[in-house]
Design an enzyme around this catalytic site. Structure first.
Site, PDB file in Angstrom:
ATOM      1  N   GLN A  38      10.310  62.284 -57.297  1.00  9.57           N
ATOM      2  CA  GLN A  38       9.347  62.372 -58.721  1.00  9.57           C
ATOM      3  C   GLN A  38      10.085  61.866 -59.767  1.00  9.57           C
ATOM      4  OE1 GLN A  38       7.752  66.842 -58.850  1.00  9.57           O
ATOM      5  NE2 GLN A  38       9.718  66.898 -57.614  1.00  9.57           N
ATOM      6  N   ASN A  39      11.386  61.376 -59.541  1.00 15.53           N
ATOM      7  CA  ASN A  39      12.110  61.060 -60.627  1.00 15.53           C
ATOM      8  C   ASN A  39      11.732  59.408 -61.146  1.00 15.53           C
ATOM      9  OD1 ASN A  39      13.308  63.460 -60.619  1.00 15.53           O
ATOM     10  ND2 ASN A  39      15.035  62.370 -59.280  1.00 15.53           N
TER      11      ASN A  39
ATOM     12  N   HIS B 157       5.983  59.190 -59.278  1.00 14.51           N
ATOM     13  CA  HIS B 157       5.734  59.409 -60.490  1.00 14.51           C
ATOM     14  C   HIS B 157       5.964  58.041 -61.351  1.00 14.51           C
ATOM     15  CE1 HIS B 157       5.914  63.986 -60.322  1.00 14.51           C
ATOM     16  NE2 HIS B 157       4.832  63.522 -59.867  1.00 14.51           N
TER      17      HIS B 157
ATOM     18  N   CYS C 168       0.781  42.431 -72.053  1.00 19.37           N
ATOM     19  CA  CYS C 168       0.908  42.245 -70.616  1.00 19.37           C
ATOM     20  C   CYS C 168       0.899  40.623 -70.490  1.00 19.37           C
ATOM     21  CB  CYS C 168      -0.687  42.685 -70.129  1.00 19.37           C
ATOM     22  SG  CYS C 168      -1.181  41.746 -68.652  1.00 19.37           S
TER      23      CYS C 168
ATOM     24  N   CYS D  82      -2.850  38.947 -69.802  1.00 22.93           N
ATOM     25  CA  CYS D  82      -4.132  39.109 -70.643  1.00 22.93           C
ATOM     26  C   CYS D  82      -3.595  39.563 -71.989  1.00 22.93           C
ATOM     27  CB  CYS D  82      -5.115  40.255 -69.946  1.00 22.93           C
ATOM     28  SG  CYS D  82      -4.512  41.944 -70.519  1.00 22.93           S
TER      29      CYS D  82
ATOM     30  N   THR E  13      13.806  70.582 -57.832  1.00 21.02           N
ATOM     31  CA  THR E  13      12.645  70.531 -58.157  1.00 21.02           C
ATOM     32  C   THR E  13      11.964  72.102 -58.403  1.00 21.02           C
ATOM     33  OG1 THR E  13      10.196  69.802 -58.183  1.00 21.02           O
ATOM     34  CG2 THR E  13      11.284  70.229 -56.094  1.00 21.02           C
TER      35      THR E  13
ATOM     36  N   ASN F 177      18.363  74.136 -54.415  1.00 19.29           N
ATOM     37  CA  ASN F 177      18.142  74.277 -55.643  1.00 19.29           C
ATOM     38  C   ASN F 177      19.223  75.560 -56.155  1.00 19.29           C
ATOM     39  OD1 ASN F 177      16.268  72.926 -57.425  1.00 19.29           O
ATOM     40  ND2 ASN F 177      16.012  75.034 -58.257  1.00 19.29           N
ATOM     41  N   PRO F 178      19.522  75.316 -57.542  1.00 17.89           N
ATOM     42  CA  PRO F 178      20.614  76.498 -58.020  1.00 17.89           C
ATOM     43  C   PRO F 178      19.562  77.821 -58.314  1.00 17.89           C
ATOM     44  CG  PRO F 178      20.416  74.383 -59.390  1.00 17.89           C
ATOM     45  CD  PRO F 178      19.465  74.277 -58.434  1.00 17.89           C
ATOM     46  N   GLU F 179      18.319  77.746 -58.266  1.00 22.87           N
ATOM     47  CA  GLU F 179      17.459  78.886 -58.122  1.00 22.87           C
ATOM     48  C   GLU F 179      16.354  78.758 -57.398  1.00 22.87           C
ATOM     49  OE1 GLU F 179      16.913  78.552 -62.504  1.00 22.87           O
ATOM     50  OE2 GLU F 179      15.296  76.917 -62.161  1.00 22.87           O
TER      51      GLU F 179
HETATM   52  N1  APR Z   1      20.996  70.215 -58.490  1.00 29.34           N
HETATM   53  C1  APR Z   1      19.909  70.518 -58.332  1.00 29.34           C
HETATM   54  N2  APR Z   1      18.928  70.977 -58.664  1.00 29.34           N
HETATM   55  C2  APR Z   1      19.184  71.125 -59.960  1.00 29.34           C
HETATM   56  C3  APR Z   1      20.300  70.906 -60.760  1.00 29.34           C
HETATM   57  C4  APR Z   1      21.283  70.320 -59.886  1.00 29.34           C
HETATM   58  N3  APR Z   1      22.696  69.944 -60.389  1.00 29.34           N
HETATM   59  N4  APR Z   1      20.065  71.207 -62.008  1.00 29.34           N
HETATM   60  C5  APR Z   1      18.997  71.554 -62.179  1.00 29.34           C
HETATM   61  N5  APR Z   1      18.212  71.742 -60.931  1.00 29.34           N
HETATM   62  C6  APR Z   1      17.150  72.143 -60.713  1.00 29.34           C
HETATM   63  C7  APR Z   1      16.344  73.177 -61.656  1.00 29.34           C
HETATM   64  O1  APR Z   1      16.719  74.539 -61.268  1.00 29.34           O
HETATM   65  C8  APR Z   1      14.911  72.906 -61.503  1.00 29.34           C
HETATM   66  O2  APR Z   1      14.334  73.610 -60.538  1.00 29.34           O
HETATM   67  O3  APR Z   1      16.166  70.987 -60.802  1.00 29.34           O
HETATM   68  C9  APR Z   1      14.663  71.225 -61.231  1.00 29.34           C
HETATM   69  C10 APR Z   1      14.282  70.544 -62.347  1.00 29.34           C
HETATM   70  O4  APR Z   1      12.993  70.768 -62.565  1.00 29.34           O
HETATM   71  P1  APR Z   1      12.136  70.142 -63.567  1.00 29.34           P
HETATM   72  O5  APR Z   1      12.818  69.796 -64.872  1.00 29.34           O
HETATM   73  O6  APR Z   1      10.776  70.826 -63.559  1.00 29.34           O
HETATM   74  O7  APR Z   1      11.843  68.687 -62.824  1.00 29.34           O
HETATM   75  P2  APR Z   1      10.849  68.252 -61.667  1.00 29.34           P
HETATM   76  O8  APR Z   1      10.602  69.551 -60.759  1.00 29.34           O
HETATM   77  O9  APR Z   1      11.229  67.050 -61.078  1.00 29.34           O
HETATM   78  O10 APR Z   1       9.465  67.954 -62.474  1.00 29.34           O
HETATM   79  C11 APR Z   1       8.540  67.337 -61.644  1.00 29.34           C
HETATM   80  O11 APR Z   1       7.027  67.219 -63.545  1.00 29.34           O
HETATM   81  O12 APR Z   1       6.702  66.936 -65.478  1.00 29.34           O
HETATM   82  C12 APR Z   1       6.696  66.308 -64.532  1.00 29.34           C
HETATM   83  O13 APR Z   1       6.726  63.866 -64.037  1.00 29.34           O
HETATM   84  C13 APR Z   1       7.462  65.193 -64.304  1.00 29.34           C
HETATM   85  O14 APR Z   1       8.687  64.469 -62.373  1.00 29.34           O
HETATM   86  C14 APR Z   1       8.518  65.355 -63.407  1.00 29.34           C
HETATM   87  C15 APR Z   1       7.610  66.545 -62.436  1.00 29.34           C
END
Ligand code: APR
Length: 272
Positions: free
Chosen positions: A104-105, A124, A167, A170, A210, A235-237
């Site tokens: 998504q990054n 994305h 662009c 165009c 994510t 994920n940390p949570e």
């Molecule tokens: N390692 C792993 N995960 C981590 C870390 C880390 N060091 N630090 C934070 N996180 C987790 C957070 O707990 C959270 O669950 O990464 C996640 C980041 O979530 P978001 O900020 O919502 O990012 P993401 O899920 O990628 O957003 C998705 O939403 O807004 C759109 O296009 C945008 O690509 C983005 C998409």
């Protein structure tokens, strides 16, 4: 230390589909999307990312939207791939066709770490590319050289830089190659169908960093759950993916950071 049941999950001859979000780049110093990322001030008003990252905002204030993206691009270009990015590049080298990365990054760090565009679906977009705002180009083009990379927060865009952001075909103003909140996924720009197809073929899904706030990643998680294939969630949570693992009993939730778990998982993968 990976518990034996997790090691068993990794011992698969099939396709491993990796799904990453902003959390995989957090340890590179790039603020996560819903973390405490700063607002953006336009005049006396503060805008949240969800307001700026829209086609509507671009039509209303294209220069402000470009300045915001050039600022974020400066942060991305100033960051370096971290241990998790490097491990994912090693995983692709080791597993080849049995490796796919859906990210998504938009920061481009997976490609800079060595993952290939062939096996990396940037669903994305990528902040280092732009598209014609009239969609007259067959594909995104790299950002032009004439635009500063180190961009101070709040710095306005100059007329010369605006000219560089036209662009090449165009002459219309280009727009960042990023999926906006009021736009839809597609195959051509964001590999939508290819990502769904990968979820239908995978034997394991690994989800890293994510919140599961967007539809295509959650669709991938739902397909995995419906197919009864395991997911390893880092994920940390807890997040909606760890909740799916808990509900289906298929897979594992590794509470912690990408830097802590991704290298260990890649090391445990069976070699080709
Ligand atoms: N390692 C792993 N995960 C981590 C870390 C880390 N060091 N630090 C934070 N996180 C987790 C957070 O707990 C959270 O669950 O990464 C996640 C980041 O979530 P978001 O900020 O919502 O990012 P993401 O899920 O990628 O957003 C998705 O939403 O807004 C759109 O296009 C945008 O690509 C983005 C998409």
């Amino acid at each position: 230390m990976l518990a034996p049941p997790v090691r068993c999950l990794l011992d698969t001859p099939g396709l491993i589909l990796w799904l990453t979000g902003a959390g995989v780049s957090a340890e590179s110093g790039i603020p996560t999307f819903r973390g405490k990322e700063g607002y953006w001030q336009v005049g006396s008003r503060n805008y949240q990312p969800e307001e700026m990252a829209t086609w509507a905002a671009f039509q209303e204030m294209p220069e402000e939207v470009w300045a915001w993206y050039l600022y974020r691009r400066g942060i991305c270009r100033g960051a370096e791939p971290n241990a998790a990015h490097r491990a994912l590049a090693a995983a692709e080298r080791r597993r080849g066709e049995r490796f796919l990365l859906v990210t998504q990054n938009v920061d481009g760090l997976h490609l800079r770490a060595g993952n290939t565009l062939d096996r990396t679906y940037q669903i994305h977009g990528n902040i280092d590319f732009m598209r014609c705002s009239r969609e007259c180009l067959p594909a995104p083009v790299p950002m032009p050289e004439g635009v500063d990379v180190a961009w101070g927060k709040g710095r306005p865009i100059t007329e010369r830089e605006l000219q560089a952001l036209k662009c090449p075909s165009c002459g219309a103003l280009a727009r960042p190659h990023v999926l906006w909140f009021d736009e839809s996924y597609d195959e051509a720009n964001f590999r939508f169908e290819s990502s769904i197809d990968a979820a239908q073929r995978a034997s394991l899904v690994v989800v890293v960093g994510t919140t599961g706030a967007t539809s295509l990643p959650m669709h991938i998680g739902t397909i995995a759950a419906q197919r009864g294939i395991p997911m390893v969630v880092i994920n940390p949570e807890p997040n909606p993916f760890s909740a799916l693992v808990q509900r289906t009993g298929q897979g594992a939730f590794l509470c912690g950071t990408a830097g802590q778990w991704v290298p260990e998982i890649v090391d445990a993968l069976p070699s080709a």
